[in-house]
Design a protein around this motif. Structure first.
Motif, PDB file in Angstrom:
ATOM      1  N   HIS A 140       0.814  -1.207   0.000  1.00  0.00           N
ATOM      2  CA  HIS A 140       0.000   0.000   0.000  1.00  0.00           C
ATOM      3  C   HIS A 140       0.850   1.259   0.000  1.00  0.00           C
ATOM      4  O   HIS A 140       0.636   2.186  -0.756  1.00  0.00           O
ATOM      5  CB  HIS A 140      -0.851   0.029   1.277  1.00  0.00           C
ATOM      6  N   GLN A 141       1.817   1.265   0.932  1.00  0.00           N
ATOM      7  CA  GLN A 141       2.658   2.445   1.100  1.00  0.00           C
ATOM      8  C   GLN A 141       3.543   2.688  -0.119  1.00  0.00           C
ATOM      9  O   GLN A 141       3.994   3.793  -0.337  1.00  0.00           O
ATOM     10  CB  GLN A 141       3.570   2.279   2.330  1.00  0.00           C
ATOM     11  N   TRP A 142       3.854   1.624  -0.829  1.00  0.00           N
ATOM     12  CA  TRP A 142       4.781   1.754  -1.959  1.00  0.00           C
ATOM     13  C   TRP A 142       4.106   2.142  -3.261  1.00  0.00           C
ATOM     14  O   TRP A 142       4.741   2.660  -4.168  1.00  0.00           O
ATOM     15  CB  TRP A 142       5.502   0.415  -2.179  1.00  0.00           C
ATOM     16  N   ARG A 143       2.822   1.858  -3.356  1.00  0.00           N
ATOM     17  CA  ARG A 143       2.151   2.020  -4.653  1.00  0.00           C
ATOM     18  C   ARG A 143       2.324   3.422  -5.207  1.00  0.00           C
ATOM     19  O   ARG A 143       2.752   3.604  -6.326  1.00  0.00           O
ATOM     20  CB  ARG A 143       0.670   1.666  -4.491  1.00  0.00           C
ATOM     21  N   GLN A 144       2.023   4.400  -4.362  1.00  0.00           N
ATOM     22  CA  GLN A 144       2.065   5.784  -4.845  1.00  0.00           C
ATOM     23  C   GLN A 144       3.491   6.243  -5.197  1.00  0.00           C
ATOM     24  O   GLN A 144       3.724   6.705  -6.304  1.00  0.00           O
ATOM     25  CB  GLN A 144       1.392   6.688  -3.810  1.00  0.00           C
ATOM     26  N   PRO A 145       4.492   6.075  -4.288  1.00  0.00           N
ATOM     27  CA  PRO A 145       5.842   6.485  -4.679  1.00  0.00           C
ATOM     28  C   PRO A 145       6.378   5.729  -5.886  1.00  0.00           C
ATOM     29  O   PRO A 145       7.051   6.321  -6.739  1.00  0.00           O
ATOM     30  CB  PRO A 145       6.700   6.184  -3.436  1.00  0.00           C
ATOM     31  N   LEU A 146       6.042   4.460  -6.007  1.00  0.00           N
ATOM     32  CA  LEU A 146       6.494   3.696  -7.180  1.00  0.00           C
ATOM     33  C   LEU A 146       5.940   4.304  -8.455  1.00  0.00           C
ATOM     34  O   LEU A 146       6.657   4.484  -9.454  1.00  0.00           O
ATOM     35  CB  LEU A 146       6.008   2.248  -7.088  1.00  0.00           C
ATOM     36  N   ALA A 147       4.645   4.652  -8.415  1.00  0.00           N
ATOM     37  CA  ALA A 147       4.012   5.245  -9.594  1.00  0.00           C
ATOM     38  C   ALA A 147       4.674   6.583  -9.929  1.00  0.00           C
ATOM     39  O   ALA A 147       4.927   6.893 -11.103  1.00  0.00           O
ATOM     40  CB  ALA A 147       2.514   5.431  -9.345  1.00  0.00           C
ATOM     41  N   SER A 148       5.002   7.363  -8.867  1.00  0.00           N
ATOM     42  CA  SER A 148       5.623   8.662  -9.114  1.00  0.00           C
ATOM     43  C   SER A 148       7.005   8.514  -9.740  1.00  0.00           C
ATOM     44  O   SER A 148       7.345   9.209 -10.693  1.00  0.00           O
ATOM     45  CB  SER A 148       5.755   9.444  -7.812  1.00  0.00           C
ATOM     46  N   ILE A 218      -0.468   2.591   9.817  1.00  0.00           N
ATOM     47  CA  ILE A 218      -1.637   2.188   9.048  1.00  0.00           C
ATOM     48  C   ILE A 218      -2.292   3.380   8.344  1.00  0.00           C
ATOM     49  O   ILE A 218      -3.314   3.250   7.650  1.00  0.00           O
ATOM     50  CB  ILE A 218      -2.625   1.432   9.969  1.00  0.00           C
ATOM     51  N   GLN A 219      -1.658   4.548   8.489  1.00  0.00           N
ATOM     52  CA  GLN A 219      -2.212   5.785   7.915  1.00  0.00           C
ATOM     53  C   GLN A 219      -2.662   5.652   6.448  1.00  0.00           C
ATOM     54  O   GLN A 219      -3.763   6.084   6.114  1.00  0.00           O
ATOM     55  CB  GLN A 219      -1.176   6.912   8.073  1.00  0.00           C
ATOM     56  N   PRO A 220      -1.836   5.041   5.585  1.00  0.00           N
ATOM     57  CA  PRO A 220      -2.266   4.959   4.180  1.00  0.00           C
ATOM     58  C   PRO A 220      -3.622   4.276   4.010  1.00  0.00           C
ATOM     59  O   PRO A 220      -4.457   4.739   3.239  1.00  0.00           O
ATOM     60  CB  PRO A 220      -1.164   4.142   3.521  1.00  0.00           C
ATOM     61  N   SER A 221      -3.854   3.190   4.751  1.00  0.00           N
ATOM     62  CA  SER A 221      -5.140   2.498   4.633  1.00  0.00           C
ATOM     63  C   SER A 221      -6.269   3.380   5.148  1.00  0.00           C
ATOM     64  O   SER A 221      -7.382   3.352   4.617  1.00  0.00           O
ATOM     65  CB  SER A 221      -5.161   1.204   5.430  1.00  0.00           C
ATOM     66  N   LEU A 222      -5.978   4.157   6.205  1.00  0.00           N
ATOM     67  CA  LEU A 222      -7.013   5.041   6.748  1.00  0.00           C
ATOM     68  C   LEU A 222      -7.365   6.118   5.727  1.00  0.00           C
ATOM     69  O   LEU A 222      -8.535   6.475   5.556  1.00  0.00           O
ATOM     70  CB  LEU A 222      -6.535   5.704   8.040  1.00  0.00           C
ATOM     71  N   GLU A 223      -6.336   6.627   5.032  1.00  0.00           N
ATOM     72  CA  GLU A 223      -6.594   7.676   4.048  1.00  0.00           C
ATOM     73  C   GLU A 223      -7.403   7.156   2.874  1.00  0.00           C
ATOM     74  O   GLU A 223      -8.385   7.765   2.458  1.00  0.00           O
ATOM     75  CB  GLU A 223      -5.270   8.292   3.570  1.00  0.00           C
ATOM     76  N   ILE A 224      -7.002   6.009   2.367  1.00  0.00           N
ATOM     77  CA  ILE A 224      -7.704   5.445   1.219  1.00  0.00           C
ATOM     78  C   ILE A 224      -9.183   5.208   1.531  1.00  0.00           C
ATOM     79  O   ILE A 224     -10.064   5.454   0.727  1.00  0.00           O
ATOM     80  CB  ILE A 224      -7.036   4.124   0.772  1.00  0.00           C
ATOM     81  N   THR A 225      -9.433   4.718   2.761  1.00  0.00           N
ATOM     82  CA  THR A 225     -10.811   4.385   3.114  1.00  0.00           C
ATOM     83  C   THR A 225     -11.545   5.568   3.741  1.00  0.00           C
ATOM     84  O   THR A 225     -12.714   5.454   4.085  1.00  0.00           O
ATOM     85  CB  THR A 225     -10.828   3.218   4.128  1.00  0.00           C
ATOM     86  N   ASN A 226     -10.811   6.680   3.920  1.00  0.00           N
ATOM     87  CA  ASN A 226     -11.416   7.893   4.447  1.00  0.00           C
ATOM     88  C   ASN A 226     -11.988   7.716   5.858  1.00  0.00           C
ATOM     89  O   ASN A 226     -13.083   8.186   6.155  1.00  0.00           O
ATOM     90  CB  ASN A 226     -12.536   8.321   3.488  1.00  0.00           C
ATOM     91  N   ILE A 227     -11.222   7.000   6.674  1.00  0.00           N
ATOM     92  CA  ILE A 227     -11.692   6.729   8.040  1.00  0.00           C
ATOM     93  C   ILE A 227     -10.959   7.644   9.018  1.00  0.00           C
ATOM     94  O   ILE A 227      -9.755   7.866   8.892  1.00  0.00           O
ATOM     95  CB  ILE A 227     -11.443   5.256   8.417  1.00  0.00           C
ATOM     96  N   ASN A 228     -11.731   8.180   9.955  1.00  0.00           N
ATOM     97  CA  ASN A 228     -11.160   9.084  10.940  1.00  0.00           C
ATOM     98  C   ASN A 228     -10.810   8.302  12.217  1.00  0.00           C
ATOM     99  O   ASN A 228     -11.684   7.759  12.870  1.00  0.00           O
ATOM    100  CB  ASN A 228     -12.187  10.179  11.232  1.00  0.00           C
TER     101      ASN A 228
END
Ligand SMILES: Nc1ncnc2c1ncn2[C@@H]1O[C@H](COP(=O)(O)OP(=O)(O)O)[C@@H](O)[C@H]1O
Ligand SMILES: [Mg+2]
Length: 351
Positions: A140-148, A218-228
């Motif tokens: 999860h954490q790697w997906r975005q930086p890898l794409a960039s 676990i922040q990335p999963s929280l952001e993706i799912t928009n959970i507070n």
């Protein structure tokens, strides 16, 4: 009279040998009788080798004085010493009896070796299962930086192909951002690897800070799912305990809440972590607003392999593992209740 006593003891022996539990009869600390099952567990040839010995020679009470309740009886965990010096985990139940006016203690015991082995196997499996969860968090954490990094590379390649001039400062900017992404990615590995190390060292930890650290993992999963996720801080002194295992427990609970919130498509997903301190215990409550656990399965969620996540390949080991870690390393307990909003897990750890 002599014949009567002989008859009695024969009857007693028949009864003793009709059970699969080991049985020991003690008088004033000395072994006066034992059944075949016990002789076998303790690797003696005959019970005569046992009779006359001090009971404490074969039966060491565990130092933690752990009592287990089962069928409304209290059992105690002990270690047995076999004839060959092998240490055998067991649980015992002791009753006082009077025979012909004399006081005896009857100790019945169950050899736990096989059960413990299964427990260890399950523990290893659950470690593996959470390794799987870790890997998916890293992914999860790697997906975005890898794409960039990929898109920066594609841009550079495109420019060189078209023979357009790449300005030095642009190139430096791109290189710096690639380096930044790579650093972030390698830090993720370090974070997770550190956390996963089997070092099992107790240390003084700030429970609130450590909980925040778990949240960051676990922040990335929280952001993706928009959970507070909110952590209600209180003032507590540091406690001497296992940091990584604590993080693992909290991550398990958060992951389950995230699963429940997404599965039930809750609009404003919320997870709250709060703390209550009493004299000997610290209670950590993790609650969510995912509508809770159905009443007919709520008693089974801590069982190994119990999972309702068939499509998502739930392992059913998460909560089981939390329970085992808590009992083994924290002298703690875990429990769950439904609130009007969702599930509320509470963990008590000894301080
Ligand atoms: N916060 C929660 N809300 C609703 N159900 C939950 C929650 N946490 C756990 N459960 C239930 O308990 C079961 C067991 O959880 P767990 O042991 O972590 O295994 P897994 O997550 O692999 O299914 C889940 O499958 C789910 O049905
Ligand atoms: Mg789980």
């Amino acid at each position: 009279m002599k014949k009567q006593i002989d008859n009695d003891s024969e009857n007693i022996n028949t009864i003793l040998n009709s059970t699969i539990e080991g049985i020991l009869i003690i008088k004033q600390g000395f072994i006066v009788n034992a059944n075949d099952a016990l002789v076998q567990i303790l690797e003696y040839k005959t019970k005569d080798e046992l009779i006359g010995n001090l009971a404490t020679g074969v039966l060491i009470p565990s130092t933690t004085q752990k009592f287990l309740e089962f069928n409304r009886h209290l059992f105690q965990e002990v270690t047995l010493v076999s004839n060959n010096g092998v240490l055998i985990p067991a649980i015992i139940k002791i009753s006082d009896i009077k025979l012909s006016g004399e006081k005896y203690k009857i100790v019945s015991l169950i050899d736990l070796r096989e059960i413990k082995e299964n427990e260890n196997l399950l523990f290893r499996q659950s470690k593996l299962a959470s390794l799987g969860e870790m890997i998916s968090m890293i992914a999860h954490q790697w997906r975005q930086p890898l794409a960039s990094v990929g898109s920066i590379m594609a841009k550079l390649r495109f420019k060189t192909k078209k023979n357009s001039v790449i300005k030095n400062e642009d190139l430096i900017k791109d290189v710096l951002s690639v380096q930044g992404y790579l650093k972030y990615m390698s830090k993720t590995i370090d974070d997770f690897a550190n956390f996963f190390k089997d070092d099992k060292q107790k240390e003084y930890i700030d429970i609130i800070k450590t909980t925040i650290q778990a949240k960051e993992l676990i922040q990335p999963s929280l952001e993706i799912t928009n959970i507070n996720l909110e952590i209600n801080k209180i003032d507590i002194e540091k406690i001497y305990t296992y940091k990584n295992e604590y993080i693992q427990i909290i991550l398990n609970l958060i992951n389950n809440s995230i699963d429940a919130i997404t599965e039930r498509e809750i609009k404003k997903g919320k997870i709250d972590i709060s703390f209550v301190k009493s004299e000997n215990y610290l209670r950590i409550k993790v609650s969510d607003n995912a509508k809770g656990i159905p009443q007919d399965i709520i008693n089974r969620v801590f069982d190994p392999y119990f999972s309702t996540k068939h499509e998502k390949n739930g392992t059913g080991l998460g909560l089981y593992m939390c329970k085992v870690i808590l009992e083994k390393h924290f002298s703690g307990t875990i429990d769950v209740k439904n609130t009007s909003q969702g599930a509320c897990f509470s963990i008590d750890i000894k301080i």
